[in-house]
Motif scaffolding. Structure first.
Motif, PDB file in Angstrom:
ATOM      1  N   VAL A  11       4.568  18.736 -10.506  1.00  0.00           N
ATOM      2  CA  VAL A  11       5.124  18.858  -9.160  1.00  0.00           C
ATOM      3  C   VAL A  11       3.999  19.270  -8.218  1.00  0.00           C
ATOM      4  N   SER A  12       3.886  18.581  -7.088  1.00  0.00           N
ATOM      5  CA  SER A  12       2.874  18.925  -6.078  1.00  0.00           C
ATOM      6  C   SER A  12       3.460  19.895  -5.063  1.00  0.00           C
ATOM      7  N   VAL A  13       2.693  20.945  -4.783  1.00  0.00           N
ATOM      8  CA  VAL A  13       3.110  21.960  -3.815  1.00  0.00           C
ATOM      9  C   VAL A  13       2.012  22.104  -2.766  1.00  0.00           C
ATOM     10  N   ALA A  14       2.379  21.989  -1.506  1.00  0.00           N
ATOM     11  CA  ALA A  14       1.434  22.233  -0.414  1.00  0.00           C
ATOM     12  C   ALA A  14       1.439  23.730  -0.136  1.00  0.00           C
ATOM     13  N   VAL A  15       0.309  24.371  -0.404  1.00  0.00           N
ATOM     14  CA  VAL A  15       0.172  25.803  -0.162  1.00  0.00           C
ATOM     15  C   VAL A  15      -0.577  25.983   1.155  1.00  0.00           C
ATOM     16  N   ILE A  16       0.074  26.653   2.076  1.00  0.00           N
ATOM     17  CA  ILE A  16      -0.484  26.832   3.411  1.00  0.00           C
ATOM     18  C   ILE A  16      -0.771  28.301   3.655  1.00  0.00           C
ATOM     19  N   HIS A  17      -1.948  28.562   4.208  1.00  0.00           N
ATOM     20  CA  HIS A  17      -2.302  29.910   4.621  1.00  0.00           C
ATOM     21  C   HIS A  17      -2.802  29.841   6.067  1.00  0.00           C
ATOM     22  N   SER A  18      -2.256  30.703   6.896  1.00  0.00           N
ATOM     23  CA  SER A  18      -2.682  30.752   8.292  1.00  0.00           C
ATOM     24  C   SER A  18      -2.639  32.191   8.785  1.00  0.00           C
ATOM     25  N   ALA A  46       4.726  25.988   0.474  1.00  0.00           N
ATOM     26  CA  ALA A  46       4.636  27.449   0.419  1.00  0.00           C
ATOM     27  C   ALA A  46       3.783  27.913   1.599  1.00  0.00           C
ATOM     28  N   VAL A  47       4.278  28.900   2.325  1.00  0.00           N
ATOM     29  CA  VAL A  47       3.595  29.407   3.518  1.00  0.00           C
ATOM     30  C   VAL A  47       3.492  30.923   3.426  1.00  0.00           C
ATOM     31  N   ASN A  48       2.345  31.468   3.825  1.00  0.00           N
ATOM     32  CA  ASN A  48       2.207  32.923   3.827  1.00  0.00           C
ATOM     33  C   ASN A  48       3.081  33.541   4.912  1.00  0.00           C
ATOM     34  N   LYS A  49       3.576  34.725   4.624  1.00  0.00           N
ATOM     35  CA  LYS A  49       4.508  35.433   5.507  1.00  0.00           C
ATOM     36  C   LYS A  49       3.944  35.634   6.907  1.00  0.00           C
ATOM     37  N   GLU A  50       2.646  35.868   6.995  1.00  0.00           N
ATOM     38  CA  GLU A  50       2.015  36.131   8.290  1.00  0.00           C
ATOM     39  C   GLU A  50       2.015  34.914   9.207  1.00  0.00           C
ATOM     40  N   ALA A  51       2.280  33.743   8.664  1.00  0.00           N
ATOM     41  CA  ALA A  51       2.313  32.516   9.471  1.00  0.00           C
ATOM     42  C   ALA A  51       3.675  32.307  10.128  1.00  0.00           C
ATOM     43  N   PHE A  78      11.099  25.252   0.007  1.00  0.00           N
ATOM     44  CA  PHE A  78      10.240  26.103   0.824  1.00  0.00           C
ATOM     45  C   PHE A  78      10.131  27.493   0.232  1.00  0.00           C
ATOM     46  N   ALA A  79       8.913  28.003   0.175  1.00  0.00           N
ATOM     47  CA  ALA A  79       8.692  29.372  -0.274  1.00  0.00           C
ATOM     48  C   ALA A  79       7.831  30.102   0.746  1.00  0.00           C
ATOM     49  N   ILE A  80       8.185  31.343   0.978  1.00  0.00           N
ATOM     50  CA  ILE A  80       7.386  32.226   1.814  1.00  0.00           C
ATOM     51  C   ILE A  80       6.811  33.269   0.865  1.00  0.00           C
ATOM     52  N   TYR A  81       5.496  33.423   0.909  1.00  0.00           N
ATOM     53  CA  TYR A  81       4.876  34.387  -0.009  1.00  0.00           C
ATOM     54  C   TYR A  81       4.187  35.499   0.767  1.00  0.00           C
ATOM     55  N   GLY A  82       4.212  36.691   0.177  1.00  0.00           N
ATOM     56  CA  GLY A  82       3.568  37.842   0.797  1.00  0.00           C
ATOM     57  C   GLY A  82       4.264  39.129   0.414  1.00  0.00           C
ATOM     58  N   ASN A 100      16.343  33.607  -3.612  1.00  0.00           N
ATOM     59  CA  ASN A 100      15.537  33.492  -4.823  1.00  0.00           C
ATOM     60  C   ASN A 100      16.354  33.056  -6.031  1.00  0.00           C
ATOM     61  N   ARG A 101      17.652  33.247  -5.986  1.00  0.00           N
ATOM     62  CA  ARG A 101      18.517  32.815  -7.086  1.00  0.00           C
ATOM     63  C   ARG A 101      18.876  31.337  -6.968  1.00  0.00           C
ATOM     64  N   GLY A 102      18.597  30.753  -5.811  1.00  0.00           N
ATOM     65  CA  GLY A 102      18.920  29.348  -5.583  1.00  0.00           C
ATOM     66  C   GLY A 102      17.824  28.419  -6.058  1.00  0.00           C
ATOM     67  N   LYS A 103      17.801  27.211  -5.481  1.00  0.00           N
ATOM     68  CA  LYS A 103      16.825  26.217  -5.932  1.00  0.00           C
ATOM     69  C   LYS A 103      15.977  25.631  -4.818  1.00  0.00           C
ATOM     70  N   ASP A 104      16.154  26.091  -3.582  1.00  0.00           N
ATOM     71  CA  ASP A 104      15.459  25.463  -2.463  1.00  0.00           C
ATOM     72  C   ASP A 104      14.595  26.396  -1.610  1.00  0.00           C
ATOM     73  N   ILE A 105      14.983  27.639  -1.477  1.00  0.00           N
ATOM     74  CA  ILE A 105      14.304  28.589  -0.588  1.00  0.00           C
ATOM     75  C   ILE A 105      13.953  29.833  -1.398  1.00  0.00           C
ATOM     76  N   PHE A 106      12.682  30.270  -1.273  1.00  0.00           N
ATOM     77  CA  PHE A 106      12.234  31.414  -2.061  1.00  0.00           C
ATOM     78  C   PHE A 106      11.373  32.361  -1.229  1.00  0.00           C
ATOM     79  N   PHE A 107      11.481  33.639  -1.537  1.00  0.00           N
ATOM     80  CA  PHE A 107      10.633  34.682  -0.966  1.00  0.00           C
ATOM     81  C   PHE A 107       9.910  35.306  -2.149  1.00  0.00           C
ATOM     82  N   GLN A 108       8.605  35.095  -2.230  1.00  0.00           N
ATOM     83  CA  GLN A 108       7.849  35.499  -3.408  1.00  0.00           C
ATOM     84  C   GLN A 108       6.677  36.404  -3.043  1.00  0.00           C
ATOM     85  N   PRO A 109       6.266  37.277  -3.979  1.00  0.00           N
ATOM     86  CA  PRO A 109       5.205  38.236  -3.673  1.00  0.00           C
ATOM     87  C   PRO A 109       3.796  37.644  -3.645  1.00  0.00           C
TER      88      PRO A 109
END
Length: 132
Positions: A11-18, A46-51, A78-82, A100-109
């Motif tokens: 699976v390809s994931v676009a990881v974005i940091h801004s 996946a996008v960092n929380k600060e963005a 979509f995942a937001i990480y931070g 986080n229990r679902g399959k589409d939207i995640f908030f990860q550390p």
């Protein structure tokens, strides 16, 4: 904005940091979805929380719901990480927990946790542990 495509579990994931806000309203979220899909071909972002503008994390603004609905409508996971430890709002923490229990939207550390969730790696890992 830095974009890196990470491939895990086929699976390809676009990881974005801004360091600047990329998502400030519904239109900017749509712009991000379309730009990333066009430039990378990824349907997992996946996008960092600060963005993301801080109002997103205040549920009473309804911004999170409206924006996340766009990701769902366009078939983008979509995942937001931070670090989310600064948020003490019980409704927000419950919202993140349920997402986080679902399959589409995640908030990860971290980025690696976000990529694992978006690639289905964490489910695969749980299944392997269960089968042992």
């Amino acid at each position: 904005m830095k974009t890196k495509v990470v491939k895990k579990n086929n699976v390809s994931v676009a990881v974005i940091h801004s360091d600047e806000h990329l998502i400030t309203d519904v239109q900017s979220a749509l712009d991000l979805i379309m730009s990333v899909k066009y430039e990378t071909g990824c349907k997992n972002i996946a996008v960092n929380k600060e963005a993301i503008v801080e109002d997103f994390f205040i549920l009473s603004t309804c911004m999170a719901g409206e924006i996340l609905q766009k990701f769902i409508n366009y078939g983008v996971k979509f995942a937001i990480y931070g670090d989310f430890s600064q948020y003490t709002s019980k409704p927000l923490r419950d919202f993140m927990y349920e997402s986080n229990r679902g399959k589409d939207i995640f908030f990860q550390p971290s980025v690696s946790h976000a990529v694992d969730k978006l690639s289905g790696y964490s489910k695969l890992k749980k299944k392997e542990n269960y089968e042992r």
